[in-house]
Design a protein around this motif. Sequence first.
Motif, PDB file in Angstrom:
ATOM      1  N   MET B   1       0.838  -1.193   0.000  1.00 46.43           N
ATOM      2  CA  MET B   1       0.000   0.000   0.000  1.00 46.43           C
ATOM      3  C   MET B   1       0.874   1.245   0.000  1.00 46.43           C
ATOM      4  O   MET B   1       1.806   1.338   0.787  1.00 46.43           O
ATOM      5  CB  MET B   1      -0.895  -0.035   1.250  1.00 46.43           C
ATOM      6  N   PHE B   2       0.609   2.164  -0.909  1.00 42.75           N
ATOM      7  CA  PHE B   2       1.278   3.470  -0.904  1.00 42.75           C
ATOM      8  C   PHE B   2       0.203   4.538  -1.078  1.00 42.75           C
ATOM      9  O   PHE B   2      -0.649   4.421  -1.945  1.00 42.75           O
ATOM     10  CB  PHE B   2       2.294   3.577  -2.045  1.00 42.75           C
ATOM     11  N   ARG B   3       0.268   5.573  -0.238  1.00 41.95           N
ATOM     12  CA  ARG B   3      -0.728   6.648  -0.325  1.00 41.95           C
ATOM     13  C   ARG B   3      -0.058   7.996  -0.155  1.00 41.95           C
ATOM     14  O   ARG B   3       0.936   8.127   0.552  1.00 41.95           O
ATOM     15  CB  ARG B   3      -1.759   6.484   0.795  1.00 41.95           C
ATOM     16  N   LEU B   4      -0.675   9.005  -0.786  1.00 42.16           N
ATOM     17  CA  LEU B   4      -0.324  10.396  -0.505  1.00 42.16           C
ATOM     18  C   LEU B   4      -1.459  10.954   0.340  1.00 42.16           C
ATOM     19  O   LEU B   4      -2.610  10.579   0.159  1.00 42.16           O
ATOM     20  CB  LEU B   4      -0.261  11.202  -1.803  1.00 42.16           C
ATOM     21  N   THR B   5      -1.119  11.861   1.271  1.00 45.88           N
ATOM     22  CA  THR B   5      -2.175  12.475   2.056  1.00 45.88           C
ATOM     23  C   THR B   5      -1.833  13.915   2.392  1.00 45.88           C
ATOM     24  O   THR B   5      -0.669  14.239   2.632  1.00 45.88           O
ATOM     25  CB  THR B   5      -2.456  11.695   3.359  1.00 45.88           C
ATOM     26  N   SER B   6      -2.856  14.763   2.413  1.00 42.28           N
ATOM     27  CA  SER B   6      -2.641  16.156   2.818  1.00 42.28           C
ATOM     28  C   SER B   6      -3.003  16.331   4.292  1.00 42.28           C
ATOM     29  O   SER B   6      -2.909  17.432   4.826  1.00 42.28           O
ATOM     30  CB  SER B   6      -3.477  17.089   1.940  1.00 42.28           C
ATOM     31  N   GLU B   7      -3.406  15.224   4.937  1.00 43.70           N
ATOM     32  CA  GLU B   7      -3.772  15.257   6.366  1.00 43.70           C
ATOM     33  C   GLU B   7      -2.626  14.673   7.190  1.00 43.70           C
ATOM     34  O   GLU B   7      -1.831  13.896   6.683  1.00 43.70           O
ATOM     35  CB  GLU B   7      -5.023  14.402   6.601  1.00 43.70           C
ATOM     36  N   PRO B   8      -2.565  15.013   8.502  1.00 44.00           N
ATOM     37  CA  PRO B   8      -1.540  14.417   9.352  1.00 44.00           C
ATOM     38  C   PRO B   8      -1.564  12.890   9.268  1.00 44.00           C
ATOM     39  O   PRO B   8      -2.625  12.287   9.163  1.00 44.00           O
ATOM     40  CB  PRO B   8      -1.921  14.895  10.764  1.00 44.00           C
ATOM     41  N   ILE B   9      -0.362  12.283   9.301  1.00 43.55           N
ATOM     42  CA  ILE B   9      -0.246  10.829   9.175  1.00 43.55           C
ATOM     43  C   ILE B   9      -0.589  10.160  10.507  1.00 43.55           C
ATOM     44  O   ILE B   9      -0.048  10.515  11.546  1.00 43.55           O
ATOM     45  CB  ILE B   9       1.185  10.445   8.731  1.00 43.55           C
ATOM     46  N   ASP B  10      -1.496   9.190  10.457  1.00 45.62           N
ATOM     47  CA  ASP B  10      -1.917   8.446  11.652  1.00 45.62           C
ATOM     48  C   ASP B  10      -1.048   7.194  11.759  1.00 45.62           C
ATOM     49  O   ASP B  10      -1.431   6.121  11.296  1.00 45.62           O
ATOM     50  CB  ASP B  10      -3.403   8.090  11.513  1.00 45.62           C
ATOM     51  N   SER B  11       0.134   7.339  12.394  1.00 40.87           N
ATOM     52  CA  SER B  11       1.079   6.218  12.396  1.00 40.87           C
ATOM     53  C   SER B  11       0.548   5.045  13.220  1.00 40.87           C
ATOM     54  O   SER B  11       0.782   3.886  12.867  1.00 40.87           O
ATOM     55  CB  SER B  11       2.450   6.665  12.907  1.00 40.87           C
ATOM     56  N   ALA B  12      -0.197   5.319  14.289  1.00 37.23           N
ATOM     57  CA  ALA B  12      -0.732   4.221  15.112  1.00 37.23           C
ATOM     58  C   ALA B  12      -1.723   3.386  14.298  1.00 37.23           C
ATOM     59  O   ALA B  12      -1.698   2.149  14.328  1.00 37.23           O
ATOM     60  CB  ALA B  12      -1.401   4.773  16.364  1.00 37.23           C
ATOM     61  N   GLY B  13      -2.577   4.056  13.550  1.00 34.67           N
ATOM     62  CA  GLY B  13      -3.551   3.352  12.725  1.00 34.67           C
ATOM     63  C   GLY B  13      -2.877   2.543  11.629  1.00 34.67           C
ATOM     64  O   GLY B  13      -3.279   1.414  11.325  1.00 34.67           O
ATOM     65  N   LEU B  14      -1.831   3.132  11.037  1.00 35.92           N
ATOM     66  CA  LEU B  14      -1.112   2.431   9.967  1.00 35.92           C
ATOM     67  C   LEU B  14      -0.407   1.193  10.517  1.00 35.92           C
ATOM     68  O   LEU B  14      -0.394   0.132   9.901  1.00 35.92           O
ATOM     69  CB  LEU B  14      -0.078   3.370   9.332  1.00 35.92           C
ATOM     70  N   ARG B  15       0.179   1.339  11.712  1.00 33.06           N
ATOM     71  CA  ARG B  15       0.882   0.222  12.333  1.00 33.06           C
ATOM     72  C   ARG B  15      -0.099  -0.901  12.648  1.00 33.06           C
ATOM     73  O   ARG B  15       0.194  -2.082  12.412  1.00 33.06           O
ATOM     74  CB  ARG B  15       1.586   0.684  13.608  1.00 33.06           C
ATOM     75  N   ALA B  16      -1.270  -0.529  13.143  1.00 36.67           N
ATOM     76  CA  ALA B  16      -2.280  -1.546  13.482  1.00 36.67           C
ATOM     77  C   ALA B  16      -2.671  -2.348  12.240  1.00 36.67           C
ATOM     78  O   ALA B  16      -2.930  -3.557  12.319  1.00 36.67           O
ATOM     79  CB  ALA B  16      -3.501  -0.879  14.103  1.00 36.67           C
ATOM     80  N   ALA B  17      -2.679  -1.679  11.085  1.00 35.07           N
ATOM     81  CA  ALA B  17      -3.081  -2.359   9.852  1.00 35.07           C
ATOM     82  C   ALA B  17      -2.040  -3.377   9.389  1.00 35.07           C
ATOM     83  O   ALA B  17      -2.318  -4.202   8.525  1.00 35.07           O
ATOM     84  CB  ALA B  17      -3.334  -1.326   8.749  1.00 35.07           C
ATOM     85  N   LEU B  18      -0.833  -3.321   9.961  1.00 34.69           N
ATOM     86  CA  LEU B  18       0.210  -4.284   9.577  1.00 34.69           C
ATOM     87  C   LEU B  18       0.161  -5.560  10.414  1.00 34.69           C
ATOM     88  O   LEU B  18       0.897  -6.500  10.144  1.00 34.69           O
ATOM     89  CB  LEU B  18       1.610  -3.666   9.752  1.00 34.69           C
ATOM     90  N   GLU B  19      -0.687  -5.555  11.465  1.00 37.26           N
ATOM     91  CA  GLU B  19      -0.692  -6.702  12.372  1.00 37.26           C
ATOM     92  C   GLU B  19      -0.993  -7.996  11.626  1.00 37.26           C
ATOM     93  O   GLU B  19      -1.899  -8.054  10.794  1.00 37.26           O
ATOM     94  CB  GLU B  19      -1.699  -6.477  13.508  1.00 37.26           C
ATOM     95  N   LEU B  53       1.542   9.815 -10.904  1.00 37.10           N
ATOM     96  CA  LEU B  53       2.763   9.024 -11.080  1.00 37.10           C
ATOM     97  C   LEU B  53       3.366   8.639  -9.728  1.00 37.10           C
ATOM     98  O   LEU B  53       3.930   7.549  -9.583  1.00 37.10           O
ATOM     99  CB  LEU B  53       3.781   9.790 -11.928  1.00 37.10           C
ATOM    100  N   ALA B  54       3.235   9.514  -8.727  1.00 37.98           N
ATOM    101  CA  ALA B  54       3.787   9.218  -7.398  1.00 37.98           C
ATOM    102  C   ALA B  54       3.134   7.975  -6.810  1.00 37.98           C
ATOM    103  O   ALA B  54       3.812   7.100  -6.266  1.00 37.98           O
ATOM    104  CB  ALA B  54       3.614  10.415  -6.459  1.00 37.98           C
ATOM    105  N   VAL B  55       1.823   7.882  -6.930  1.00 34.09           N
ATOM    106  CA  VAL B  55       1.117   6.723  -6.376  1.00 34.09           C
ATOM    107  C   VAL B  55       1.486   5.455  -7.150  1.00 34.09           C
ATOM    108  O   VAL B  55       1.760   4.403  -6.569  1.00 34.09           O
ATOM    109  CB  VAL B  55      -0.411   6.962  -6.379  1.00 34.09           C
ATOM    110  N   LYS B  56       1.533   5.580  -8.480  1.00 37.39           N
ATOM    111  CA  LYS B  56       1.889   4.428  -9.308  1.00 37.39           C
ATOM    112  C   LYS B  56       3.293   3.928  -8.950  1.00 37.39           C
ATOM    113  O   LYS B  56       3.532   2.733  -8.763  1.00 37.39           O
ATOM    114  CB  LYS B  56       1.854   4.869 -10.780  1.00 37.39           C
ATOM    115  N   GLU B  57       4.227   4.858  -8.833  1.00 39.75           N
ATOM    116  CA  GLU B  57       5.624   4.501  -8.559  1.00 39.75           C
ATOM    117  C   GLU B  57       5.770   3.979  -7.119  1.00 39.75           C
ATOM    118  O   GLU B  57       6.482   3.004  -6.872  1.00 39.75           O
ATOM    119  CB  GLU B  57       6.489   5.750  -8.789  1.00 39.75           C
TER     120      GLU B  57
END
Lengths: 103, 162
Positions: B1-19, B53-57
């Motif tokens: 998964m790769f994403r661009l976001t203009s909002e603050p990054i929710d690192s706890a939520g992202l980490r939970a998704a890797l469980e 292109l950023a998302v594709k790459e």
Amino acid sequence: MSGNELKPAHTEPVEVGAVHPTLTIEYFALFRSLAKKSEESLEFTDAEALASIPALYDSLRARYGFPLERASVHVAVNDAYVAWDRRLEPGDRVVFIPPVAGG
Amino acid sequence: MFRLTSEPIDSAGLRAALENPACGACVAFEGLVRNHNEGRTVLRLEYEAYGALAVKEGEAIVREARAKFRIEEAACVHRTGLLEIGDMAVWVGVASAHRGEAFKACAWIIDTVKQRVPIWKREHYADGTDQWVNCAACAPGHEHVAGPIPNDPGSMDADLGA
């Protein structure tokens, strides 16, 4: 490679009333700042000039004062990286990519 | 998964998704905005992306990491827009059975994202000036060499040997 120069129009028969082929150029980061725009459409009277990516870059570089040599710039056409010797076609969307700096 | 976001990054939520119950290791990298660069005081950073292109790459890089390393999960999120000192600019997370592959894959993903994904940053300085990093700083005669983005579009999905 030959055919990189922006040459005067060919004398080949063209459809009467034909609209000149165009390219869309999108600008990001340094190139957007120097061109002072995000996007523009360019019209070509010469199909050969339209097709060449190096010729296009050189003409934009001269127009907007881009400081970067081709060797440090990548090219994307229609949202995919391409090689500099790829030939452009009418309707293509071209992005010149200065050195990236994410992270 | 790769994403661009203009909002603050929710690192706890992202980490939970890797469980993943098969994983004994989770390695995450957080890239933060620091207050100085090359001897100048930086007030804030502005990130701009060529989104399509950023998302594709970025997605290609995460796929390549999965092929290259023995890992189970991998994700990367990059911010765009105006960021203040201390804000998270990029997050990379990798989960694997053992820690070695997770460390290696995480380092490879962030290094490769920095080389290949079309994202740029503009530094705003304490003296009121700003510049695009790596570009506007270019003195006449100083030539950049383009990064290792494969110029053969056919190779973009290949597992990079380099």
